[in-house]
Design a protein around this motif. Structure first.
Motif: not given
Length: 400
Positions: A48-51, A56-69, A144-149
């Motif tokens: 469970l600690a690993m899981a 899973s389902g966590i994402r960075l969410a932001f607003r920007t004019r950036a063309t490179v991240i 940016i959705w983070l790796p679920h695994n």
């Protein structure tokens, strides 16, 4: 080409994350969690600690004019002795809700698991960077959705324009709990797990508490669900209780009632959908536990087998059919006083005919194509007009 003087570094903080229930400062940065600290403190199970630390389902969410991240991250992945290396976890980029790119980080920590010996060895590695370039000009919403695994520590976010947290969407928040199948098992990427696919089709914000190997009716999980703001809740119950051989029918029934009672303390009227297990032939009428079969591991094929005896159902051992019948009965009983409680037979998501067309590759977990089928069917059954969660019209604001 950008130089170091073009970059703006934005601290990765909780207000840039969606789908996380907690964050933990680490030596390197910030570790998102899917269970709060008080719940983690009540757990002694490394599975469970690993899981819960896998985002899973966590994402960075932001607003920007950036063309490179660029995002620096320290991953922790798991490999298994005798098996080919597992594929690198993927980061999915969405721009204004549209899939725009995928990438992986290199380096990171590796835990090598010997399932035969029951041991695990940690090898440390360096921080890696995921880069997305040539993004469209203009103000845009980035996810940016983070790796679920892969456990993922977020170290630094760099862009060539300022960043601000994404605005609240006004969409309904869907809180889901389930097993490794909900966590993502062998899905193609973090936005391709069946809950992520269903959420995208339905236009809702997902909080995914699918916990691989750990949907075990733990009281601290029920209290976490109770305390998490949400407009819609679903619980997928069953497969882990069978394949761990954790309890008998005598314990299962009151445990389900207690789990539901606890959730209702915080969500007395929220639409609540109880989903029974999808089809899994090895456990339909054969109790657990299930254990890995290593006979083809050198060829990259791992399968699971059920060790129980069907005759043990008479003494209260659980099978998937036993659980489906009991969940249906419990929901019928409770629904007389709880009109917002509903039941869905998991075989409506993946059933008899599906096992012929899309068999479970390891006899336990669905593959990428099956995740898509389950996600599409769940969206159609639960979220469309006439489904238990209704259509997209009613908007209640919670932050995912």
């Amino acid at each position: 080409m950008h130089t170091e003087h073009d970059w703006i570094t934005t601290p990765v903080t909780a207000d840039l994350l969606r789908g996380a229930l907690d964050t933990e400062p680490t030596e390197h940065g910030l570790l998102p969690h899917r269970l709060p600290a008080w719940a983690r403190a009540q757990n002694t199970d490394p599975q469970l600690a690993m899981a819960e630390s896998q985002p899973s389902g966590i994402r960075l969410a932001f607003r920007t004019r950036a063309t490179v991240i660029e995002l620096d991250a320290l991953r922790t992945k798991r490999d298994y002795v005798g098996a080919p290396p597992r594929p690198d976890g993927l980061y999915d980029l969405l721009v204004d809700g549209r899939p725009t790119g995928q990438a992986s980080v290199t380096g990171g920590n590796t835990i090598t698991v010997d399932m035969t010996a029951g041991t695990a060895e940690l090898r440390s590695g360096p921080i890696g960077t995921v880069r997305f370039a040539d993004l469209p000009d203009g103000l845009k919403d980035i996810e940016i959705w983070l790796p679920h695994n892969e456990t993922t520590e977020l170290v630094a976010l760099r862009t060539d324009a300022p960043v601000e947290p994404a605005p609240v969407t006004g969409r309904k928040v869907w809180l889901h709990h389930g097993s490794s199948i909900s966590h993502g098992s062998d899905a193609a990427s973090p936005t391709a797990t069946w809950p992520a696919l269903a959420a995208s089709l339905a236009g809702v914000e997902l909080i995914n508490l699918g916990l691989a190997g750990s949907a075990l009716l733990d009281p601290f999980t029920a209290r976490t669900l109770r305390d998490t703001p949400a407009d819609l809740i679903s619980l997928k119950i069953g497969i882990n209780l069978v394949n761990t051989d954790l309890m008998r029918l005598r314990a299962f029934t009151p445990a389900v009632h207690g789990f539901l009672d606890t959730i209702r303390e915080g969500h007395p009227d929220t639409p609540l959908l109880v989903v029974s297990p999808i089809m899994c032939p090895i456990h339909e009428d054969t109790p657990g536990p299930s254990v890995p079969d290593f006979s083809d591991i050198a060829a990259g094929r791992l399968r699971f087998v059920a060790l129980g005896d069907p005759a043990e159902r008479a003494s209260g051992k659980l099978t998937l059919n036993v659980i489906r019948d009991e969940l249906a009965r419990i929901v019928r009983q409770r629904a007389t006083d709880d009109p917002n409680l509903h039941h869905l037979d998991g075989r409506d998501l993946y059933g008899d005919t599906d096992t012929d067309e899309l068999p479970l590759p390891d006899d336990l977990h669905p593959d990428a194509a099956t995740h898509r089928r389950i996600g599409e069917r769940f969206a159609a059954l639960a979220f469309t007009d006439g489904g238990v969660f209704g259509g997209k019209d009613a908007l209640t604001v919670h932050r995912a």
